[in-house]
Design a protein around this motif. Structure first.
Motif, mmCIF file in Angstrom:
data_model
loop_
_atom_site.group_PDB
_atom_site.id
_atom_site.type_symbol
_atom_site.label_atom_id
_atom_site.label_comp_id
_atom_site.label_asym_id
_atom_site.label_seq_id
_atom_site.Cartn_x
_atom_site.Cartn_y
_atom_site.Cartn_z
ATOM 1 N N ALA A 134 0.822 -1.217 0.000
ATOM 2 C CA ALA A 134 0.000 0.000 0.000
ATOM 3 C C ALA A 134 0.849 1.258 0.000
ATOM 4 O O ALA A 134 0.530 2.247 -0.670
ATOM 5 C CB ALA A 134 -0.925 -0.016 1.213
ATOM 6 N N SER A 135 1.950 1.245 0.749
ATOM 7 C CA SER A 135 2.813 2.417 0.818
ATOM 8 C C SER A 135 3.424 2.733 -0.544
ATOM 9 O O SER A 135 3.493 3.889 -0.957
ATOM 10 C CB SER A 135 3.927 2.184 1.853
ATOM 11 O OG SER A 135 4.785 3.285 1.934
ATOM 12 N N LEU A 140 3.393 5.735 -5.928
ATOM 13 C CA LEU A 140 3.136 5.835 -7.367
ATOM 14 C C LEU A 140 2.111 6.928 -7.665
ATOM 15 O O LEU A 140 2.280 7.729 -8.584
ATOM 16 C CB LEU A 140 2.647 4.494 -7.916
ATOM 17 C CG LEU A 140 3.690 3.371 -8.021
ATOM 18 C CD1 LEU A 140 3.006 2.058 -8.362
ATOM 19 C CD2 LEU A 140 4.735 3.716 -9.076
ATOM 20 N N ILE A 141 1.054 6.959 -6.882
ATOM 21 C CA ILE A 141 0.010 7.969 -7.081
ATOM 22 C C ILE A 141 0.573 9.367 -6.865
ATOM 23 O O ILE A 141 0.348 10.287 -7.663
ATOM 24 C CB ILE A 141 -1.178 7.704 -6.139
ATOM 25 C CG1 ILE A 141 -1.859 6.367 -6.493
ATOM 26 C CG2 ILE A 141 -2.188 8.849 -6.199
ATOM 27 C CD1 ILE A 141 -2.912 5.929 -5.492
ATOM 28 N N PHE A 144 3.056 10.337 -9.759
ATOM 29 C CA PHE A 144 2.382 10.706 -11.002
ATOM 30 C C PHE A 144 1.611 12.019 -10.851
ATOM 31 O O PHE A 144 1.474 12.779 -11.818
ATOM 32 C CB PHE A 144 1.456 9.583 -11.456
ATOM 33 C CG PHE A 144 2.186 8.427 -12.070
ATOM 34 C CD1 PHE A 144 2.936 8.598 -13.224
ATOM 35 C CD2 PHE A 144 2.163 7.171 -11.488
ATOM 36 C CE1 PHE A 144 3.633 7.550 -13.791
ATOM 37 C CE2 PHE A 144 2.852 6.110 -12.035
ATOM 38 C CZ PHE A 144 3.592 6.304 -13.192
ATOM 39 N N ALA A 145 1.128 12.302 -9.641
ATOM 40 C CA ALA A 145 0.486 13.600 -9.411
ATOM 41 C C ALA A 145 1.498 14.725 -9.560
ATOM 42 O O ALA A 145 1.203 15.774 -10.150
ATOM 43 C CB ALA A 145 -0.137 13.628 -8.011
ATOM 44 N N GLY A 146 2.708 14.507 -9.046
ATOM 45 C CA GLY A 146 3.765 15.505 -9.192
ATOM 46 C C GLY A 146 4.134 15.728 -10.650
ATOM 47 O O GLY A 146 4.357 16.866 -11.087
ATOM 48 N N ILE A 147 4.206 14.639 -11.419
ATOM 49 C CA ILE A 147 4.493 14.760 -12.861
ATOM 50 C C ILE A 147 3.391 15.572 -13.544
ATOM 51 O O ILE A 147 3.672 16.456 -14.364
ATOM 52 C CB ILE A 147 4.591 13.369 -13.504
ATOM 53 C CG1 ILE A 147 5.821 12.622 -12.981
ATOM 54 C CG2 ILE A 147 4.670 13.495 -15.026
ATOM 55 C CD1 ILE A 147 5.870 11.174 -13.430
ATOM 56 N N CYS A 295 9.395 12.533 -3.245
ATOM 57 C CA CYS A 295 8.721 11.795 -2.165
ATOM 58 C C CYS A 295 7.958 10.594 -2.716
ATOM 59 O O CYS A 295 7.995 9.499 -2.141
ATOM 60 C CB CYS A 295 7.770 12.722 -1.404
ATOM 61 S SG CYS A 295 8.602 13.967 -0.392
ATOM 62 N N GLY A 296 7.260 10.809 -3.824
ATOM 63 C CA GLY A 296 6.531 9.702 -4.444
ATOM 64 C C GLY A 296 7.465 8.604 -4.907
ATOM 65 O O GLY A 296 7.180 7.411 -4.740
#
Length: 312
Positions: A134-135, A140-141, A144-147, A295-296
């Motif tokens: 889960a971590s 990953l989420i 990809f949000a940062g990208i 961080c991601g």
């Protein structure tokens, strides 16, 4: 963030004196310079010839080292699969970054390059069935949000003064990172047990051969200047040949996770070089998105864990 693993104070203190730390900083500084060197060469060579000369110089640098260490039989025995890695890990990514550097800054391209471990975790999940906990999924989420946030700021697909739209440049960087990730899983599946130096040198030879014909067609009509040649040769020798040797030495002395941690330091050096040498602008938004991506990536690769669940 709290890691589920903490080193005892004594272990943490002794790590400070480990020689691999100096290698890690040097490797990050060298790889950070690759972006500004390629940017200096691209206007005169063009994207694909820039990448081709870089891999060719790197291959010529490493091949004598492979011969000196008596590893040529390994290269001859596994040449076909190693050459495939060269296309996936050098020919395509280097060409994509060279294309992107015509339009976007070296700092932005280096920040996007920091997503390689994150894409590596995703490809390993889909291809090798290395199911993340889960971590890592949360990482990953977040990554990809940062990208998405960083790319949104460069979402224009209208060509700029370079003739390349920033949006396409960002996509090219992400394509390069995906191919790096595919190459990592391919290597893990088909090339385990082969000396890393053999894989590095052989892959650069394979990339050079694969790019030879298109480079001949796209070679600039006007011979590039000495400045451009110096930049691309430096990228081949230092940022490819020497960097690979440092990378493998870190793996041998400290293990792959610590070697891969150079990914987090490379953008720092690239941004600093860009600001000092070619006066590139560092915006607060770039810094914020970079922190989200780092961080991601740290979460998605398991370098940091939130303790949401045990790793599978």
């Amino acid at each position: 963030m709290n890691s589920t693993r903490t080193l005892p104070p004594s272990a943490a203190n002794t790590d400070v004196h480990k020689p691999w730390l100096a290698d890690l900083l040097l490797l990050s500084a060298i790889w950070g310079a690759s972006f500004i060197l390629m940017r200096a060469a691209v206007p005169e060579f063009g994207p694909l010839p820039t990448a081709a000369v870089r891999v060719c110089v790197g291959a010529l640098f490493l091949l004598p080292v492979v011969w000196w260490r008596g590893l040529m039989p390994d290269l001859r025995r596994h040449w076909a699969r190693i050459f495939v890695v060269g296309i996936l890990n050098s020919a395509i990514p280097f060409s994509c970054f060279a294309f992107a550097l015509q339009s976007i800054t070296t700092g932005l391209s280096a920040i996007l390059n920091a997503t390689v471990p994150m894409f590596g975790a995703l490809v390993a999940w889909l291809w090798l069935k290395d199911r993340p906990g889960a971590s890592r999924v949360l990482g990953l989420i977040a990554g990809f949000a940062g990208i998405a946030m960083l790319a949104w700021d460069k979402a224009s697909f209208k060509p700029d003064a370079s003739g390349v739209a920033p949006g396409w440049a960002v996509i090219a960087c992400l394509v390069a990172c995906i191919f790096y990730a595919i190459a990592a899983s391919y290597t893990k599946r088909y090339l385990m047990g082969i000396p890393s130096l053999v894989t590095a040198a052989g892959s650069l030879i394979g990339a050079s051969l694969a790019m030879a014909l298109p480079t001949a067609f796209l070679w600039p009509a006007k011979m590039p200047s000495a400045h451009a040649w110096l930049a691309v040769v430096a990228a081949g020798v230092m940022c490819t040949g020497v960097a690979y040797m440092l990378f493998f030495r870190i793996i041998a002395n400290a293990g792959p996770p610590r070697a891969l941690s150079s990914t987090f330091l490379v953008p720092v050096f690239a941004v600093i070089y860009g600001a000092i040498f070619i006066q590139e602008t560092i915006t607060p938004w770039m810094v914020f998105c970079a922190l989200v991506i780092v961080c991601g990536t740290a979460l998605s690769t398991g370098l940091i864990r939130l303790g949401l669940s045990a790793a599978p």
